[in-house]
Enzyme design. Sequence first.
Site, PDB file in Angstrom:
ATOM      1  N   HIS A 184       0.818  -1.217   0.000  1.00  0.00           N
ATOM      2  CA  HIS A 184       0.000   0.000   0.000  1.00  0.00           C
ATOM      3  C   HIS A 184       0.853   1.268   0.000  1.00  0.00           C
ATOM      4  O   HIS A 184       0.321   2.379  -0.098  1.00  0.00           O
ATOM      5  CB  HIS A 184      -0.965   0.005   1.192  1.00  0.00           C
ATOM      6  N   SER A 208       4.641   1.535   8.160  1.00  0.00           N
ATOM      7  CA  SER A 208       4.278   0.561   7.129  1.00  0.00           C
ATOM      8  C   SER A 208       5.500   0.089   6.346  1.00  0.00           C
ATOM      9  O   SER A 208       6.357   0.885   5.954  1.00  0.00           O
ATOM     10  CB  SER A 208       3.283   1.175   6.146  1.00  0.00           C
TER      11      SER A 208
END
Length: 383
Positions: free
Chosen positions: A227, A337
């Site tokens: 992502h 992330s």
Amino acid sequence: MRRTRRRVTSLRTALSALVVTGACATAGFVPAATATAQTPASEGVLAAMQHDFGLSRAQAETRLATEKTAAATEKKARRAAGSAYAGSWFTARDGRLTVALADDAKADAVRATGADVELVTRSAEQLDAAKARIDDLEAPTGVASWRVDWRANSVVVDVVAGQQRDNDVKEFLARARRAGGSLKVETADHAPTTRAAGTVGGDPFYTGNVRCSIGFSVQGGFVTAGHCGGAGQGVNGWDGSYIGNIQGSSFPDNDYAWVNVGSGWWTVPVVLGWGTVSDQLVRGSNEAPIGASICRSGSTSHWHCGTVLAKNETVNYSQGAVREMTKTNVCAEPGDSGGSFISGDQAQGVTSGGWGNCTSGGETWYQPINEILNRYGLTLTTA
């Protein structure tokens, strides 16, 4: 780390961009403490476990040693169990690995590997098939995740608190029961979110205005979360200079990507300790069992440790469901992330998302490293 802009006074900052094939000597550094055949991990990992788990040094050493043994035992036990295998988990309290079996005829063979045995009704193959049928359903935002719970010998669906009476949630659960058979419903305090962030500085990598964290070095590049960017996007390092391009990316359904490295950057098998622990060498990617200790490194909240809670969990983000994730009680924050999950000196996966933060606590999911390596035909860079 670019050769032309190397920060020789800050090993931590320099190592944040590391990712090229070759031994540690290639980058010209020697970690302050590294694992040996006699010790289960570096001094830094031992110190972090003492802090995060409230252990003495001897207890931390014992736990890491028993977890390493459990990981090796799990492979043997799984082979011995064959089609009767129904999952396994490590219990830190007694340092034992338990293997669930759907056929007691295999019990003696599994016990001979050193594992304890628990007899259950459904095999892992049956549970995985039931979960796979649920994976084909479209879940509403009130459903946080679903997974195979080996201890419960069932598929468990987590519903966000306050959403249990939502009509879309009730319809999903009804369809899930028809698809999956035995089903448990539990309450999740929060909905999961991914952990990317806007550009705010630190030791990250950037795709456009998104900041994420490097996961693990592979030959020719590094892996991270899907992502964080799509295939073809350019990637810049902590100093704003160009690193390479995202060569492959998948999100949702999966959450992984890999980036090629060039333009004067290189890679080494290191996970940053951010001054909390010494920078850690990566020596392999043997999968840690449920219940094992695990630590995470990221560009926002840096270094934190916890425990593996579940595997093969489907996480329902607002962007869509991501499958085959591993859940932990390690905290994370936006910008973490893609960062590294490591157990001892073994790479485990890249940070995907979660809920909470590193002040109040929370849970975080990661995409297992071996799945990423297999998907793109990559080779993990190891010390």
